[in-house]
Design a protein around this motif. Structure first.
Motif, short mmCIF file in Angstrom:
data_model
loop_
_atom_site.label_atom_id
_atom_site.label_comp_id
_atom_site.label_asym_id
_atom_site.label_seq_id
_atom_site.Cartn_x
_atom_site.Cartn_y
_atom_site.Cartn_z
N VAL B 66 0.84 -1.20 0.00
CA VAL B 66 0.00 0.00 0.00
C VAL B 66 0.88 1.25 0.00
CG1 VAL B 66 -1.58 1.38 1.43
CG2 VAL B 66 -2.07 -1.03 1.00
N PHE B 67 1.96 1.20 0.79
CA PHE B 67 2.87 2.35 0.79
C PHE B 67 3.46 2.56 -0.60
CE2 PHE B 67 7.18 4.00 0.82
CZ PHE B 67 6.95 5.26 1.34
N SER B 70 0.89 4.08 -2.92
CA SER B 70 0.65 5.48 -2.57
C SER B 70 1.82 6.35 -2.99
CB SER B 70 0.45 5.62 -1.06
OG SER B 70 -0.52 4.72 -0.62
N THR B 73 1.90 6.85 -6.66
CA THR B 73 0.83 7.78 -7.04
C THR B 73 1.29 9.21 -6.76
OG1 THR B 73 -0.82 6.13 -6.45
CG2 THR B 73 -1.59 8.39 -6.69
N GLY B 74 1.88 9.40 -5.57
CA GLY B 74 2.31 10.73 -5.15
C GLY B 74 3.34 11.34 -6.07
N TYR B 78 2.14 6.18 -10.93
CA TYR B 78 1.15 5.09 -10.98
C TYR B 78 0.12 5.25 -12.10
CZ TYR B 78 -0.71 0.83 -9.04
OH TYR B 78 -1.06 -0.48 -8.87
N THR B 94 -1.99 -2.39 -4.54
CA THR B 94 -1.36 -1.11 -4.88
C THR B 94 -2.35 -0.22 -5.66
OG1 THR B 94 -0.46 -2.27 -6.78
CG2 THR B 94 1.05 -1.88 -4.95
N ALA B 97 -4.66 1.43 -3.26
CA ALA B 97 -3.99 2.60 -2.68
C ALA B 97 -4.07 3.78 -3.63
CB ALA B 97 -2.53 2.26 -2.36
N ASN B 98 -3.83 3.51 -4.91
CA ASN B 98 -3.90 4.55 -5.93
C ASN B 98 -5.28 5.20 -5.98
OD1 ASN B 98 -4.77 4.71 -9.19
ND2 ASN B 98 -2.99 5.90 -8.60
N VAL B 101 -5.47 7.52 -2.84
CA VAL B 101 -4.53 8.64 -2.78
C VAL B 101 -4.79 9.66 -3.90
CG1 VAL B 101 -2.09 9.29 -2.93
CG2 VAL B 101 -2.76 7.30 -1.59
N SER B 102 -5.16 9.16 -5.10
CA SER B 102 -5.33 10.10 -6.22
C SER B 102 -6.44 11.13 -5.98
CB SER B 102 -5.48 9.36 -7.55
OG SER B 102 -6.58 8.50 -7.54
N MET B 120 -11.79 11.53 -0.54
CA MET B 120 -10.79 10.46 -0.56
C MET B 120 -11.38 9.12 -1.04
SD MET B 120 -8.53 9.43 2.68
CE MET B 120 -7.09 10.42 2.73
#
Lengths: 339, 149
Positions: B66-67, B70, B73-74, B78, B94, B97-98, B101-102, B120
């Protein structure tokens, strides 16, 4: 009375207003496209020193109007009306642009058809003697449109092949009761046509029948043929919508394929720039008109153009409720001479 | 144009769309999806070798993946991966997570409460609702008929 009306949907302007200047500002991606030479300004990034994409879009409009005024050596006080519109909810780009300009303002929403809509209303206002000079401007911004209509930018999804790429840009035009042209000579206002398409990734197909309806009614009303035009250019049908329009026009008895093009098809290198079916948005027909079409008219390589901006009149709410996408298309004849 | 047959038109319009490149999509989904799962397996093996038990390893692997999702994405990677890989990068954790986070990044400008926090879960929310909902349903069925005590 309707003295200036010809046919069902068209107005023939008796005192055709002259387009005395235009301005076009585009984003970095559009600035790498095939029409880059025609744009007055290309941004280096899509925020342009503002805090958000929405603010950037508003600034695009404002600066496009200011640039068009400068090009014509005019100031805000010379303009009687501002006709403008965009894609965002409550047309905030336009209203926040109008906040910066002290010009009486009519806010318009015709989705991506707004450029021809603003030119139509602006031209009729000048022709009717209600204004000496008016400004018409529309804008769109890829990132502000994506977040309103689709997904966050960093979301890792795949786009369908019929999907289009919203143009970042604004185009403005100043219309005047006096001037040496090019002139707006005819205005054909479109009806809302809903062919029942529900796929928001296929807006070209949703708008094509509206374009066909407006173009064929324009021919019927004015007595013109495709041969009378050097260019018939739609707003943002993309390659899918363009192909459909060509086909359907033949069914209506008009072969426009020789002179027909689409702003969304012209603005990007679709393979290299990965824009799938083509460009879209109010800014698409605005910058192609204010950049490419206007400058070619001034050069004389084009003398008579039919500009048809096409719009998809849905919202994300109507789509979620299962409604189909209604299309609209407005047309204006822009000519170097008055008949 | 008023008398357009909507059904026929839809079929006709459908034909005008270029066909998706299925083979290419499947190929890249397999490669990237497989790669993400292999990385997951490597993390798992490493955590086992550090002496963690099954439960701790499962949690640790998820946390690390997940990290990674993320983080990628950051830094704007991604979405490019997703464009090529499609389901290959959407289905693994993953991708989840994207999807959280997006929108969080996108809506920061509307503030931390009504922007980041409220938006979110716009994409992941339905997955969570129906994922948790169906797990409860399956749990009840298992309890009643599966002898799960």
């Amino acid at each position: 009375m309707g003295l200036k009306r010809v046919g069902n949907q068209t107005v023939k302007l008796e005192n055709p207003p002259s387009i005395i200047s235009t301005a076009s500002i585009v984003g970095p991606k559009e600035g790498q496209g095939p029409l880059k030479e025609y744009f007055d300004m290309i941004l280096e990034d899509d925020l342009w020193g503002t805090e958000s994409w929405e603010k950037c879009e508003s600034k695009l409009q404002e600066e496009a109007v200011r640039m068009a005024l400068t090009n014509a050596a005019l100031s805000e006080s010379d303009i009687n009306y501002l006709f403008s519109g965009d894609l965002l909810n409550q047309i905030i780009s336009s209203s926040y642009c109008a906040r910066q300009l002290s010009i009486p303002y009519f806010g318009l929403y015709g989705a991506c058809s707004t450029m021809a809509e603003s030119l139509s209303l602006g031209a009729m206002t000048v022709d009717g003697g209600f204004a000496e000079k008016v400004a018409c401007v529309t804008s769109s911004h890829f990132s502000s449109a994506e977040r309103q209509f689709r997904y966050p930018l960093e979301f890792g999804n795949q786009r369908s092949f019929s999907a289009q790429w919203t143009v970042t840009g604004a185009g403005a035009a100043i219309l005047s009761s006096s001037g040496e042209g090019p002139f707006i000579t005819y205005v054909t206002t479109g009806k809302v046509i809903d062919p029942g398409i529900k796929d928001v990734n296929n807006m070209g197909a949703a708008m094509a029948p509206a374009a066909v309806d407006t173009i064929s009614n324009h021919f019927k009303d004015t007595g013109y043929n495709p041969d009378d035009y050097d260019l018939i250019i739609t707003g943002d049908l993309g390659s899918v919508g363009k192909a459909i329009t060509s086909d359907l026009m033949k069914e209506q008895g008009y072969d426009i394929s020789e002179v027909f093009n689409d702003s969304g098809v012209k603005i990007f290198y679709h393979e290299e720039q990965d824009t799938h079916s083509g460009g879209s948005g109010c800014g698409c027909s605005a910058v192609v008109f204010a950049g490419y079409v206007y400058k070619e008219l001034l050069k004389g390589s084009l003398n008579k153009v039919l500009l048809i901006s096409t719009g998809a009149l849905h919202s994300s709410v109507s789509t979620q409720q299962g409604e189909s996408i209604p299309g609209i298309a407005h047309a204006v004849t822009i000519s170097n001479s008055i008949e | 144009m008023d008398r357009l047959n909507k059904k026929e038109y839809e079929k006709y319009a459908e034909k005008k769309i270029p066909k998706p490149t299925y083979f290419k999509n499947i190929f890249w989904a397999f490669i990237v999806g497989g790669l993400i799962c292999t990385i997951g397996q490597l993390i798992r093996n490493w955590l086992f070798s550090r002496g963690l038990n099954e439960k701790q390893v499962a949690a640790g692997t998820s946390i690390m993946l997940v990290f990674m999702g993320s983080f990628l994405t950051g830094i704007g990677v991604y979405d490019r991966l997703g464009k090529v890989a499609g389901a290959g990068s959407t289905v693994p954790i993953t991708g989840f997570a994207n999807s959280i986070v997006s929108p969080a990044m996108e809506h920061k400008r509307e503030g931390y409460v009504f922007g980041v926090a409220a938006k979110m879960f716009t994409i992941a929310g339905p997955v969570l609702v129906y994922g948790v909902g169906s797990s409860i349903l399956v749990g009840i069925i298992y309890l009643l008929f599966g002898g799960g005590r």
